[in-house]
Write an enzyme that holds these catalytic residues in place. Sequence first.
Site, mmCIF file in Angstrom:
data_model
loop_
_atom_site.group_PDB
_atom_site.id
_atom_site.type_symbol
_atom_site.label_atom_id
_atom_site.label_comp_id
_atom_site.label_asym_id
_atom_site.label_seq_id
_atom_site.Cartn_x
_atom_site.Cartn_y
_atom_site.Cartn_z
ATOM 1 C CE1 TYR A 239 -3.723 -2.369 0.009
ATOM 2 C CE2 TYR A 239 -2.841 -3.227 2.070
ATOM 3 C CZ TYR A 239 -3.715 -3.331 1.009
ATOM 4 O OH TYR A 239 -4.590 -4.380 0.940
ATOM 5 C CG ASN B 106 -9.595 2.571 -1.180
ATOM 6 O OD1 ASN B 106 -10.126 1.460 -1.155
ATOM 7 N ND2 ASN B 106 -8.285 2.729 -1.074
ATOM 8 C CG HIS C 42 -12.953 -6.872 -2.501
ATOM 9 N ND1 HIS C 42 -12.589 -6.397 -3.736
ATOM 10 C CD2 HIS C 42 -11.964 -6.492 -1.649
ATOM 11 C CE1 HIS C 42 -11.418 -5.760 -3.632
ATOM 12 N NE2 HIS C 42 -11.023 -5.806 -2.380
ATOM 13 C CG ASP D 99 -28.121 -1.635 -2.393
ATOM 14 O OD1 ASP D 99 -27.827 -1.935 -3.565
ATOM 15 O OD2 ASP D 99 -28.710 -2.424 -1.613
ATOM 16 C CG HIS E 76 -9.176 -0.497 -4.997
ATOM 17 N ND1 HIS E 76 -9.694 -0.763 -3.755
ATOM 18 C CD2 HIS E 76 -10.179 -0.700 -5.880
ATOM 19 C CE1 HIS E 76 -10.951 -1.143 -3.883
ATOM 20 N NE2 HIS E 76 -11.285 -1.100 -5.156
ATOM 21 C CB SER F 158 -2.992 -2.736 -3.902
ATOM 22 O OG SER F 158 -4.321 -3.157 -3.662
ATOM 23 N NE ARG G 70 -6.434 -8.566 -1.277
ATOM 24 C CZ ARG G 70 -6.703 -8.247 -0.017
ATOM 25 N NH1 ARG G 70 -7.538 -7.257 0.242
ATOM 26 N NH2 ARG G 70 -6.163 -8.910 0.986
HETATM 27 C C1 DQA Z 1 -7.550 -1.654 -1.048
HETATM 28 C C2 DQA Z 1 -7.642 -3.051 -1.660
HETATM 29 C C3 DQA Z 1 -8.563 -3.920 -0.851
HETATM 30 O O1 DQA Z 1 -8.621 -5.235 -1.400
HETATM 31 C C4 DQA Z 1 -8.080 -4.044 0.576
HETATM 32 O O2 DQA Z 1 -9.006 -4.791 1.337
HETATM 33 C C5 DQA Z 1 -7.829 -2.719 1.197
HETATM 34 C C6 DQA Z 1 -7.132 -1.717 0.405
HETATM 35 C C7 DQA Z 1 -6.543 -0.775 -1.794
HETATM 36 O O3 DQA Z 1 -6.649 0.440 -1.682
HETATM 37 O O4 DQA Z 1 -5.650 -1.288 -2.476
HETATM 38 O O5 DQA Z 1 -8.113 -2.493 2.362
HETATM 39 O O6 DQA Z 1 -8.817 -1.032 -1.140
#
Ligand code: DQA
Length: 157
Positions: free
Chosen positions: A30, A82, A88, A95, A108, A110, A119
Amino acid sequence: MSTTTDSRRRILVLHGPNLNLTGRREPDIYGTTTLAEIDTALRAIGTANGADLTIVQSNHEGALIDAMHTAMDGGLDGILINAGGLSHTSVALRDAVAAAGVPAVEVHLSNVAVREEFRRVSVLGAVCVGGVYGFGAESYRLGLLALLHTLEANATR
Ligand code: DQA
């Protein structure tokens, strides 16, 4: 009473669970930029582009939904979200984004497309105009610019 004039865009930025730890949580995935640094960069983009940002981080699904409802009541033009792991799984969050009825951009840090199978699915994606992922903190900046671009394009259509 809102102090926002009509010409300024009102953007809600939502950070979901665990994102408060950004900068020190799994930095290899991250990054090392903190959430406070990300927020500062977003506010600077907002200021430069005539947008007022309300930024909320919560580890609780309901609090994120409440933040959307509150923003809707105060007047809302767009959402940058985010939702972390809730991206997921959370039908309720999806909604709420749909109910807001304004353009939303999913971001995101990542590259979720190359990580674990679970993911690769975003339940939010279908109610967003688009998404930016895989660029670390830059995903947020690019996402906000994309959202502002969308609002501008909609306004001149
Ligand atoms: C995330 C990706 C998600 O899968 C993960 O649960 C996160 C961070 C990201 O910003 O890369 O908490 O949202």
